[in-house]
Design an enzyme around this catalytic site. Structure first.
Site, PDB file in Angstrom:
ATOM      1  CB  CYS A  93      -0.856  -0.023   1.165  1.00  0.00           C
ATOM      2  SG  CYS A  93      -2.389   1.140   0.888  1.00  0.00           S
ATOM      3  NE  ARG A 127      -9.631   5.507   1.089  1.00  0.00           N
ATOM      4  CZ  ARG A 127      -8.218   5.770   1.002  1.00  0.00           C
ATOM      5  NH1 ARG A 127      -7.691   7.226   0.765  1.00  0.00           N
ATOM      6  NH2 ARG A 127      -7.222   5.028   1.137  1.00  0.00           N
ATOM      7  CG  HIS A 194      -4.040  -3.193   2.872  1.00  0.00           C
ATOM      8  ND1 HIS A 194      -5.014  -3.325   3.629  1.00  0.00           N
ATOM      9  CD2 HIS A 194      -4.021  -2.249   1.941  1.00  0.00           C
ATOM     10  CE1 HIS A 194      -5.913  -2.117   3.165  1.00  0.00           C
ATOM     11  NE2 HIS A 194      -5.214  -1.341   2.270  1.00  0.00           N
TER      12      HIS A 194
END
Length: 250
Positions: A93, A127, A194
């Site tokens: 990330c 996002r 993640h």
């Protein structure tokens, strides 16, 4: 055998349960009679040549990335030297973004990166969040799947000819458009996956450990015997099913 791990900025890049990746590596190493010696590498600390077999960089938000960006850029030559010498690097990330040349945040500020991966990242307006599933190929063993969780506004653009980590089956990936996720240069791996990544993908944990063990001994990576990964396989199956159910439309 002792595998030396340099954990970069654990006090800053740790918001997505990415410490779990270190826990998985430690446990799988123990089950194979290996010892993982983990050392935190913070601001102003430059790894000595040959000091580590594996480096790990976790995820963080814009504030933390802005704080450590100049420092990781200064570490770039040392990390590049380590990678050229065969050390393994896993970046997740925010750490993935900062292994590229730069990250331009939502305010237009350009944060410098370490320059290990042939890419740059630009913050987007929306996002990209949810479970993601990849098809990828690591030698040996042929095609593999990776399942994880992504939560990023950054759009990561790979240079022409750069090798992605995998092809997106479901989810957004690097930019929501290219159909690819992550980037890989030899033993350097960057990804947005993640949550953490390795508990659901034990084959990747074993690949990282084997490559690091090869670096530690100066020989070929060992071939590990399979472990009982029933729970890990179930976790990946659940994540993969969620990813397929959500698709990847933006």
């Amino acid at each position: 055998m002792r595998i030396r791990v340099g954990h970069l900025y654990p006090e800053y890049l740790n918001i997505y349960a990415d410490r779990g990746n270190i826990a998985v590596l430690t446990r799988r190493a123990v089950l194979r009679g290996l010892e993982l010696d983990v050392t935190a590498i913070g601001l102003g600390e430059t790894p000595a040549p040959g000091a580590y077999d594996l480096f790990y960089v976790g995820g963080g938000q814009d504030r933390e990335q802005a704080l450590i960006a100049p420092d990781i850029a200064a570490k770039g030559p040392a990390l590049s030297e380590a990678a050229e010498g065969g050390a393994v690097i896993l970046a997740v990330c925010g750490g993935y973004q900062l292994l590229g040349r730069h990250y331009r945040d939502r305010y237009g500020n350009e944060l410098p990166g370490a320059g290990l991966l042939p890419l740059h990242t630009v913050a987007g307006d929306r996002r990209m969040i949810g479970d993601v599933l990849l098809d990828c190929e690591f030698e040996p063993g042929g095609p593999r799947t990776l399942a994880g969780f992504e939560n990023h506004a950054g759009r990561t653009i790979l240079d022409d000819g750069a090798e992605p980590l995998g092809r997106v089956v479901a989810g957004f990936g690097n930019d929501g458009e290219s159909g690819y996720e992550g980037c890989r240069v030899g033993r350097v791996v960057g990804t947005y996956l993640h949550g953490p990544l390795l508990p659901r993908n034990p084959w990747l944990a074993d690949w990282l450990l084997a490559q690091a063990a090869g670096h530690a001994t100066g020989g070929d990576p060992p071939v590990f015997e399979p472990l009982d990964d029933v729970l890990e396989a179930e976790a990946q199956a659940v994540s993969a099913a969620r990813a397929r159910a959500r698709g990847g439309k933006y």
